[in-house]
Design an enzyme around this catalytic site. Structure first.
Site, PDB file in Angstrom:
ATOM      1  N   ASP A  18      -3.697  -3.343   5.698  1.00  0.00           N
ATOM      2  CA  ASP A  18      -3.221  -4.109   5.542  1.00  0.00           C
ATOM      3  C   ASP A  18      -3.275  -5.155   3.493  1.00  0.00           C
ATOM      4  O   ASP A  18      -3.692  -6.618   4.163  1.00  0.00           O
ATOM      5  CB  ASP A  18      -3.015  -5.318   6.599  1.00  0.00           C
ATOM      6  CG  ASP A  18      -2.313  -4.717   7.517  1.00  0.00           C
ATOM      7  OD1 ASP A  18      -1.478  -4.263   8.095  1.00  0.00           O
ATOM      8  OD2 ASP A  18      -3.149  -4.921   8.748  1.00  0.00           O
ATOM      9  N   HIS A  43       4.628  -1.633   5.971  1.00  0.00           N
ATOM     10  CA  HIS A  43       3.922  -1.915   4.807  1.00  0.00           C
ATOM     11  C   HIS A  43       5.177  -3.184   4.107  1.00  0.00           C
ATOM     12  O   HIS A  43       5.810  -2.956   4.459  1.00  0.00           O
ATOM     13  CB  HIS A  43       4.364  -0.768   3.530  1.00  0.00           C
ATOM     14  CG  HIS A  43       2.667   0.290   3.964  1.00  0.00           C
ATOM     15  ND1 HIS A  43       3.021   1.152   3.021  1.00  0.00           N
ATOM     16  CD2 HIS A  43       2.055   0.198   4.908  1.00  0.00           C
ATOM     17  CE1 HIS A  43       1.553   1.771   3.340  1.00  0.00           C
ATOM     18  NE2 HIS A  43       1.099   1.336   4.155  1.00  0.00           N
TER      19      HIS A  43
END
Ligand code: IMP
Ligand code: MG
Length: 336
Positions: A13, A43
């Site tokens: 992340d 993503h």
């Protein structure tokens, strides 16, 4: 520079999706290949005013001329993949390697019902761990055994190495992050595979001599979902005061937040062999940095932070992301 591997420098992340989308539109790679574990990753990319959390298709799909590939090291959940193919309208340019291992319903069930995996480790519950166990046991089903995947099947290593011989640009999109690596991370609070640049290269069939650049992505602060050590963690209330509250793309869990960890950054830079660094979410830490697209426009404290990352890691910070828009970025590569 024909081959670039993008890797995460923290616990996932870091904003790899945004960086890959920018590189795709700006550098126009011939091939964009997804590496990493599988659909445990999310993503995030903003595309046509829509926020997408892609778990299988490379975020580089935003560049419509690129061939999109998923390397044999990556796990496939056919249902997740087919949904994303429709969402991104990429049916005619996606290739899946014949040897990708398949996540089956019993793997998801095993992941979610395990007190150790779901309870203690805090996995994403997407079946990746049990599917990799089946693969290691030489019992996993492969993409070539799944009829819905037939139209996408290809030889990913061959396509990529052929493109390199023709001097074409190849972008490898890694997933997760350094601290989640099965070998180098905070074991046992890690994912089911190594998540550094060497493995991402292997995931798509690239030998070590074929990698020109490793671009390591850091967020300006650190986040972590699931259990495990987190030396620079701050209390949730402090994160709220700083205006940094995040929820996980795949599981919706609230992310733990911490300040930038220079020791983690140094080790991650070393083991990934990073040649360049990208720093994301700089606008969330330094509010006056929002939307800035030139180095000179950054506030002094943000400049000092970037310079400290460079001096501690010994690697140039070439990309600085200052917002969610794909073009909210300072690109210092040409000036390097
Ligand atoms: P698993 O990969 O689902 O087995 O989960 C193992 C650990 O890795 C857990 O702490 C997850 O939260 C974490 N993890 C796996 N994939 C990601 C990711 O893409 N971003 C952030 N954390 C992840
Ligand atoms: Mg994510």
């Amino acid at each position: 520079m024909p081959t670039v591997v993008v890797a995460g420098g923290q616990w996932g992340d870091e904003g790899k999706g945004k960086i890959v989308a920018y590189l795709a539109l700006h550098d126009k790679p011939h091939i964009i290949a997804r590496a990493g574990v599988g659909p445990n990753a999310g993503h995030t990319v903003y595309y046509q005013n829509q926020k997408l959390g892609l778990r299988q298709i490379p975020c580089g799909f935003v560049y419509e001329q690129a061939r999109l590939l998923i390397g044999p090291g990556v796990l496939i959940n056919p249902e997740v993949l087919l949904k994303e193919v429709e969402l991104t309208n990429t049916r005619n340019r996606l290739g899946v390697d014949r040897q990708c291992a398949i996540i089956e319903p019993q793997h998801i069930e095993a992941d979610r019902s395990s007190v150790h995996l779901r309870g203690k480790i805090g996995t994403t519950g997407t079946g990746c761990g049990p599917a990799n166990m089946a693969r290691v046991a030489r019992q996993a089903k492969l993409a070539k055994d799944v009829s819905e995947l037939e139209p996408f099947l290809t030889d990913v290593p061959l396509e990529i190495n052929r493109a390199l011989r023709e001097n074409k640009l190849v972008l490898v999109e890694g997933s997760q992050g350094f601290g989640l690596s099965l070998y180098h991370g905070t074991y046992p609070y890690v994912t089911s595979k190594d998540t550094t640049a060497s493995s991402f290269a292997a995931d798509v069939g690239l030998g070590p001599t074929k990698i020109d650049e490793v671009l390591l992505v850091f967020k300006a602060y650190v986040s972590r979902v699931g259990g495990g050590p987190f030396p620079t963690e701050i209390p949730p209330q402090e994160a709220e005061r700083l205006g940094i509250v995040e929820y996980a793309t795949v599981t919706g869990r609230r992310r733990r937040i911490g300040t930038f960890d220079f020791d983690l950054a140094k080790r991650s830079t070393m083991i990934n062999g990073a040649t360049q660094i990208a720093i994301t979410c700089v606008d969330r830490l330094f509010k006056d940095a929002a939307g800035v697209r030139e180095w000179d426009g950054l506030p002094d404290d943000a400049k000092k932070f970037v310079e400290r990352v460079e001096s501690e890691t010994g690697v140039p910070v070439t990309l600085i992301s200052t917002g969610t828009n794909i073009n909210d970025i300072i690109d210092r590569r040409e000036k390097g």
